[in-house]
Scaffold this motif. Sequence first.
Motif, PDB file in Angstrom:
ATOM      1  N   SER A  32      35.846  79.593  67.440  1.00  0.00           N
ATOM      2  CA  SER A  32      34.706  78.749  67.064  1.00  0.00           C
ATOM      3  C   SER A  32      34.146  77.949  68.233  1.00  0.00           C
ATOM      4  O   SER A  32      33.071  77.364  68.112  1.00  0.00           O
ATOM      5  CB  SER A  32      35.121  77.783  65.944  1.00  0.00           C
ATOM      6  N   LEU A  33      34.883  77.910  69.342  1.00  0.00           N
ATOM      7  CA  LEU A  33      34.414  77.176  70.518  1.00  0.00           C
ATOM      8  C   LEU A  33      33.261  77.933  71.161  1.00  0.00           C
ATOM      9  O   LEU A  33      33.377  79.122  71.456  1.00  0.00           O
ATOM     10  CB  LEU A  33      35.541  77.019  71.541  1.00  0.00           C
ATOM     11  N   LEU A  34      32.159  77.244  71.393  1.00  0.00           N
ATOM     12  CA  LEU A  34      31.056  77.850  72.129  1.00  0.00           C
ATOM     13  C   LEU A  34      31.452  77.963  73.597  1.00  0.00           C
ATOM     14  O   LEU A  34      32.290  77.190  74.089  1.00  0.00           O
ATOM     15  CB  LEU A  34      29.797  76.993  71.997  1.00  0.00           C
ATOM     16  N   SER A  35      30.866  78.894  74.287  1.00  0.00           N
ATOM     17  CA  SER A  35      31.154  79.085  75.701  1.00  0.00           C
ATOM     18  C   SER A  35      30.926  77.774  76.454  1.00  0.00           C
ATOM     19  O   SER A  35      29.903  77.111  76.282  1.00  0.00           O
ATOM     20  CB  SER A  35      30.240  80.174  76.264  1.00  0.00           C
ATOM     21  N   GLN A  69      25.815  71.212  70.623  1.00  0.00           N
ATOM     22  CA  GLN A  69      27.017  72.027  70.776  1.00  0.00           C
ATOM     23  C   GLN A  69      28.233  71.133  70.578  1.00  0.00           C
ATOM     24  O   GLN A  69      28.499  70.245  71.374  1.00  0.00           O
ATOM     25  CB  GLN A  69      27.060  72.688  72.153  1.00  0.00           C
ATOM     26  N   ARG A  70      28.944  71.387  69.486  1.00  0.00           N
ATOM     27  CA  ARG A  70      30.083  70.542  69.122  1.00  0.00           C
ATOM     28  C   ARG A  70      31.074  71.371  68.321  1.00  0.00           C
ATOM     29  O   ARG A  70      30.693  72.250  67.560  1.00  0.00           O
ATOM     30  CB  ARG A  70      29.597  69.378  68.263  1.00  0.00           C
ATOM     31  N   LEU A  71      32.341  71.039  68.499  1.00  0.00           N
ATOM     32  CA  LEU A  71      33.388  71.595  67.643  1.00  0.00           C
ATOM     33  C   LEU A  71      34.144  70.416  67.063  1.00  0.00           C
ATOM     34  O   LEU A  71      34.537  69.497  67.796  1.00  0.00           O
ATOM     35  CB  LEU A  71      34.352  72.499  68.413  1.00  0.00           C
ATOM     36  N   THR A  72      34.336  70.449  65.747  1.00  0.00           N
ATOM     37  CA  THR A  72      35.102  69.416  65.065  1.00  0.00           C
ATOM     38  C   THR A  72      36.206  70.090  64.274  1.00  0.00           C
ATOM     39  O   THR A  72      35.954  71.043  63.535  1.00  0.00           O
ATOM     40  CB  THR A  72      34.210  68.587  64.124  1.00  0.00           C
ATOM     41  N   VAL A  73      37.419  69.596  64.461  1.00  0.00           N
ATOM     42  CA  VAL A  73      38.565  70.047  63.678  1.00  0.00           C
ATOM     43  C   VAL A  73      38.957  68.858  62.805  1.00  0.00           C
ATOM     44  O   VAL A  73      39.332  67.804  63.318  1.00  0.00           O
ATOM     45  CB  VAL A  73      39.739  70.482  64.587  1.00  0.00           C
ATOM     46  N   SER A  74      38.817  69.039  61.495  1.00  0.00           N
ATOM     47  CA  SER A  74      39.102  67.955  60.552  1.00  0.00           C
ATOM     48  C   SER A  74      40.356  68.268  59.759  1.00  0.00           C
ATOM     49  O   SER A  74      40.651  69.431  59.462  1.00  0.00           O
ATOM     50  CB  SER A  74      37.932  67.750  59.598  1.00  0.00           C
ATOM     51  N   VAL A  75      41.072  67.212  59.397  1.00  0.00           N
ATOM     52  CA  VAL A  75      42.308  67.336  58.631  1.00  0.00           C
ATOM     53  C   VAL A  75      42.102  66.586  57.316  1.00  0.00           C
ATOM     54  O   VAL A  75      41.687  65.422  57.309  1.00  0.00           O
ATOM     55  CB  VAL A  75      43.505  66.751  59.411  1.00  0.00           C
ATOM     56  N   PHE A  76      42.385  67.281  56.210  1.00  0.00           N
ATOM     57  CA  PHE A  76      42.205  66.736  54.877  1.00  0.00           C
ATOM     58  C   PHE A  76      43.543  66.710  54.140  1.00  0.00           C
ATOM     59  O   PHE A  76      44.433  67.494  54.442  1.00  0.00           O
ATOM     60  CB  PHE A  76      41.222  67.604  54.068  1.00  0.00           C
ATOM     61  N   THR A  77      43.631  65.843  53.140  1.00  0.00           N
ATOM     62  CA  THR A  77      44.844  65.772  52.315  1.00  0.00           C
ATOM     63  C   THR A  77      44.709  66.582  51.038  1.00  0.00           C
ATOM     64  O   THR A  77      45.652  66.656  50.258  1.00  0.00           O
ATOM     65  CB  THR A  77      45.181  64.316  51.953  1.00  0.00           C
TER      66      THR A  77
END
Length: 182
Positions: A32-35, A69-77
């Motif tokens: 998912s990371l853009l170049s 251009q952004r990557l977000t990794v989110s953590v949910f319960t």
Amino acid sequence: MPLFLSIVGSTINASARPAAVFIPHLERIQSSLLSGLVMRLPTAIPLSGHSDIEESQLVVRVFSSETPQRLTVSVFTCEQGSHPCLLGSFSVERKTAASARRELERHEARGDRITLTDNVKGYLIEGPSQNPSYQFSTVMWQQNDMIYTVSFPANERENLVFMAVSMAREQPLAPLASRPIS
């Protein structure tokens, strides 16, 4: 395996892997990371206010954006529910992104300066001190050509700082394959 309740005075190994919760998602995160973007993740997600949550119960979602251009990794319960279950998030943008620059400048002007590595300083803005008050606190910093943001509940201040330090000291994850920049 329960999450860490507290990490005090620990050292972080620069060659350590991201927290176990991310391991099954590494390929998706990297693809998912853009170049040109690289992502850093913490070695652990310690939580003091959520001692009843087990790491195996956490849900990881990956959000990629081309503009900006952004990557977000989110953590949910939880997977979904009637009440919000976002636990926290980790984001990366290029240092040239105008919105990321403005937000980092706001953190530099209003936040508490923290040392992440010998050469990297981060800036913590606590959610309750904002106007209006916000339940999440954030740490932002620039490292190499990236701007990183970590956001977690305000009551997790010590653990938020720990995760930012861990991320800054870790080797970044690069894209699996080159994706064109739009």
